[in-house]
Design a protein around this motif. Sequence first.
Motif, PDB file in Angstrom:
ATOM      1  N   GLY A  45      31.658  46.418  45.721  1.00  0.00           N
ATOM      2  CA  GLY A  45      33.079  46.245  45.486  1.00  0.00           C
ATOM      3  C   GLY A  45      33.594  44.865  45.802  1.00  0.00           C
ATOM      4  N   LYS A  46      32.710  43.979  46.350  1.00  0.00           N
ATOM      5  CA  LYS A  46      33.142  42.616  46.677  1.00  0.00           C
ATOM      6  C   LYS A  46      32.178  41.558  46.146  1.00  0.00           C
ATOM      7  CE  LYS A  46      35.896  43.627  50.785  1.00  0.00           C
ATOM      8  NZ  LYS A  46      36.136  43.300  52.213  1.00  0.00           N
ATOM      9  N   ARG A  47      31.279  41.972  45.262  1.00  0.00           N
ATOM     10  CA  ARG A  47      30.304  41.003  44.752  1.00  0.00           C
ATOM     11  C   ARG A  47      30.976  39.875  43.980  1.00  0.00           C
ATOM     12  NH1 ARG A  47      27.010  45.745  43.356  1.00  0.00           N
ATOM     13  NH2 ARG A  47      27.659  45.459  41.192  1.00  0.00           N
ATOM     14  N   GLY A  48      31.990  40.202  43.198  1.00  0.00           N
ATOM     15  CA  GLY A  48      32.687  39.175  42.436  1.00  0.00           C
ATOM     16  C   GLY A  48      33.374  38.170  43.326  1.00  0.00           C
ATOM     17  N   LEU A  49      34.052  38.652  44.360  1.00  0.00           N
ATOM     18  CA  LEU A  49      34.763  37.767  45.280  1.00  0.00           C
ATOM     19  C   LEU A  49      33.784  36.876  46.046  1.00  0.00           C
ATOM     20  CD1 LEU A  49      37.277  36.785  46.781  1.00  0.00           C
ATOM     21  CD2 LEU A  49      36.999  38.739  48.349  1.00  0.00           C
ATOM     22  N   ILE A  50      32.733  37.475  46.605  1.00  0.00           N
ATOM     23  CA  ILE A  50      31.825  36.710  47.463  1.00  0.00           C
ATOM     24  C   ILE A  50      31.033  35.671  46.665  1.00  0.00           C
ATOM     25  CG2 ILE A  50      29.718  36.927  48.851  1.00  0.00           C
ATOM     26  CD1 ILE A  50      30.986  39.394  50.127  1.00  0.00           C
ATOM     27  N   THR A  51      30.563  36.026  45.481  1.00  0.00           N
ATOM     28  CA  THR A  51      29.846  35.032  44.688  1.00  0.00           C
ATOM     29  C   THR A  51      30.785  33.945  44.166  1.00  0.00           C
ATOM     30  OG1 THR A  51      30.014  36.465  42.742  1.00  0.00           O
ATOM     31  CG2 THR A  51      27.952  36.539  43.993  1.00  0.00           C
ATOM     32  N   SER A  52      32.072  34.269  44.024  1.00  0.00           N
ATOM     33  CA  SER A  52      33.017  33.252  43.558  1.00  0.00           C
ATOM     34  C   SER A  52      33.193  32.138  44.580  1.00  0.00           C
ATOM     35  CB  SER A  52      34.381  33.878  43.233  1.00  0.00           C
ATOM     36  OG  SER A  52      35.132  34.182  44.404  1.00  0.00           O
ATOM     37  N   TYR A  53      32.929  32.436  45.861  1.00  0.00           N
ATOM     38  CA  TYR A  53      33.037  31.379  46.879  1.00  0.00           C
ATOM     39  C   TYR A  53      32.073  30.232  46.586  1.00  0.00           C
ATOM     40  CZ  TYR A  53      35.699  34.725  49.751  1.00  0.00           C
ATOM     41  OH  TYR A  53      36.633  35.608  50.219  1.00  0.00           O
ATOM     42  N   ALA A  54      30.905  30.573  46.043  1.00  0.00           N
ATOM     43  CA  ALA A  54      29.936  29.525  45.716  1.00  0.00           C
ATOM     44  C   ALA A  54      30.465  28.629  44.602  1.00  0.00           C
ATOM     45  CB  ALA A  54      28.601  30.143  45.303  1.00  0.00           C
ATOM     46  N   GLN A  55      31.233  29.219  43.686  1.00  0.00           N
ATOM     47  CA  GLN A  55      31.827  28.402  42.635  1.00  0.00           C
ATOM     48  C   GLN A  55      32.924  27.493  43.186  1.00  0.00           C
ATOM     49  OE1 GLN A  55      29.447  28.355  40.546  1.00  0.00           O
ATOM     50  NE2 GLN A  55      30.825  28.354  38.813  1.00  0.00           N
ATOM     51  N   ILE A  56      33.657  27.986  44.187  1.00  0.00           N
ATOM     52  CA  ILE A  56      34.611  27.094  44.856  1.00  0.00           C
ATOM     53  C   ILE A  56      33.862  25.913  45.441  1.00  0.00           C
ATOM     54  CG2 ILE A  56      36.310  26.879  46.707  1.00  0.00           C
ATOM     55  CD1 ILE A  56      36.862  29.859  46.432  1.00  0.00           C
ATOM     56  N   ALA A  84      37.978  38.204  42.616  1.00  0.00           N
ATOM     57  CA  ALA A  84      38.470  39.484  43.112  1.00  0.00           C
ATOM     58  C   ALA A  84      38.986  40.349  41.970  1.00  0.00           C
ATOM     59  CB  ALA A  84      39.579  39.239  44.135  1.00  0.00           C
ATOM     60  N   LEU A  85      39.619  39.708  40.975  1.00  0.00           N
ATOM     61  CA  LEU A  85      40.126  40.464  39.823  1.00  0.00           C
ATOM     62  C   LEU A  85      38.980  41.122  39.065  1.00  0.00           C
ATOM     63  CD1 LEU A  85      42.818  41.053  38.316  1.00  0.00           C
ATOM     64  CD2 LEU A  85      42.297  39.087  36.856  1.00  0.00           C
ATOM     65  N   SER A  86      37.845  40.434  38.983  1.00  0.00           N
ATOM     66  CA  SER A  86      36.700  41.012  38.278  1.00  0.00           C
ATOM     67  C   SER A  86      36.133  42.219  39.016  1.00  0.00           C
ATOM     68  CB  SER A  86      35.609  39.958  38.070  1.00  0.00           C
ATOM     69  OG  SER A  86      34.869  39.721  39.255  1.00  0.00           O
ATOM     70  N   ASP A  87      36.291  42.259  40.349  1.00  0.00           N
ATOM     71  CA  ASP A  87      35.866  43.443  41.111  1.00  0.00           C
ATOM     72  C   ASP A  87      36.723  44.655  40.770  1.00  0.00           C
ATOM     73  OD1 ASP A  87      33.706  42.337  42.555  1.00  0.00           O
ATOM     74  OD2 ASP A  87      35.059  41.477  44.050  1.00  0.00           O
ATOM     75  N   LYS A  88      37.950  44.408  40.366  1.00  0.00           N
ATOM     76  CA  LYS A  88      38.872  45.511  40.042  1.00  0.00           C
ATOM     77  C   LYS A  88      38.832  45.864  38.552  1.00  0.00           C
ATOM     78  CE  LYS A  88      42.130  44.344  43.763  1.00  0.00           C
ATOM     79  NZ  LYS A  88      41.757  45.517  44.581  1.00  0.00           N
ATOM     80  N   LEU A  89      38.905  44.852  37.688  1.00  0.00           N
ATOM     81  CA  LEU A  89      39.030  45.095  36.250  1.00  0.00           C
ATOM     82  C   LEU A  89      37.709  45.041  35.504  1.00  0.00           C
ATOM     83  CD1 LEU A  89      42.234  42.974  35.414  1.00  0.00           C
ATOM     84  CD2 LEU A  89      42.076  45.379  36.131  1.00  0.00           C
ATOM     85  N   GLY A  90      36.663  44.510  36.146  1.00  0.00           N
ATOM     86  CA  GLY A  90      35.378  44.344  35.477  1.00  0.00           C
ATOM     87  C   GLY A  90      35.152  42.913  35.054  1.00  0.00           C
ATOM     88  N   ARG A  91      33.876  42.507  35.010  1.00  0.00           N
ATOM     89  CA  ARG A  91      33.532  41.135  34.657  1.00  0.00           C
ATOM     90  C   ARG A  91      33.878  40.841  33.192  1.00  0.00           C
ATOM     91  NH1 ARG A  91      32.872  41.739  39.944  1.00  0.00           N
ATOM     92  NH2 ARG A  91      30.877  42.660  40.527  1.00  0.00           N
TER      93      ARG A  91
END
Length: 452
Positions: free
Chosen positions: A162-173, A319-326
């Motif tokens: 449920g947090k894979r999108g958010l956590i991997t997005s940190y690497a993009q930051i 985080a939005l992708s965790d809710k709405l889908g990639r």
Amino acid sequence: MTDTISPAPAGSVPTDRTHPAGSGSIRKVVLAGCVGIFVELYDNGIFAFMATALAIVFFDVSKSSDALLLVFAGYAISFFVRPLGAVICGILGDKIGRQKMLVFVIMLISVATAGIGILPTYAAIGVAAPLLLVALRLAQGFSVGGEAAGAMTFLAEHSPEGKRGLITSYAQIASFLALLTGTLVAFTMSPWLNANAIHGGGFGSWAWRIPFLIAIPMGLIGWYIRRAISDTPNFGKLKESGGLSRNPLKEAFATPEHRRAMLLALFIPLMNGSGYYVLFSYMPTFLKGDKIGFSTGTALIVTAASLVAISIAIPFMGALSDKLGRKNVIAGAAIAMAIGAIPCYALIATGSFALAVLGACIMAVIFAGHTAVIHILIVELFPTRVRYSAYGLGYNISSALFGGTAPLLMTWLIPHFGIYVPAVYAVATALGTLAAVSTVTDRAHLPLRDTL
């Protein structure tokens, strides 16, 4: 798990697959993934930001535009060794572990980048200088080929459901903050990045080396952090059960599902070509061209503003992708880019500093919906047995074909077809991404698979 549970010791394998690590351990994992991405992308991106200085120092060409074309040719060539780096590092990462390869690639690119900083110039050793520059650039490309898939796989396999999108997005930051750092370093050095300063002796004759030598302390910090982190729970579980693939790359081509997933990993990132490599890496050079005519400092400030905008937007998109889908987030970003690219470039083309900042920042926020989500979507396409290898190969071939060649393509096409070439490229790649992502089965709300 709650905050009261201590992180697992190095080498241990957590048993709770839904929440594989405590919050303290997750923070260490995110730091390890992000610091490596930061170092890799700073080292990789500073080459583009320093293109004008490199053209002066390493190429004995009468026309500055021809020298710049040669520098971006060297930039592009390195992308064609990225798939090789992805294959070798991916196979080893799937066989001996993600963590070991992440330590290796950060040291390789740090040595290569520092090597550029100590290279003799064309004036000193002649044609050997550009040949050595290209060789070190190839080493950078090999390293980056092993980094992206490894770091994103590492973060995703450590992430709670449920947090894979958010956590991997940190690497993009981290990747865009690396570009921002490179931009600011280049801006600071800009008074000495011209022919008069470089050929004038004194500080200006070697100041261009400083941005590359910064790789030494950055690499040592990244190595220190990464060497102390344990491998992922998914890899550890497969290793303990004897389920690791003996030949992950061969296995990746063995089934129709894997072959289809690799094609998706090739075509869904199309938008990266117009986003990461044109909007950010090439933008300072674009803004300094005859058509717009910004100074080096002004061009870098515009780019810096867009990098701040995208860094703020990325975690929201993840985080939005965790809710709405990639699939939904990437498709929305592609549609927005197809609609907005030409108007945004029209703002940039006015030559007004304020409008250029506005246009670049709008495009940056749009692109955040792609770049924040693309890596986790590709991670979820593959099982643990072949994830590093298959993801790395597909993504890096895409980067080589449509990303690394983009600055060279823009440098060549703009004089012939006009200032809106980057905008047309952005629309075309956005539509390509939209077509590819529409065929994906979204796995945002499903656990990662270890086997097919």
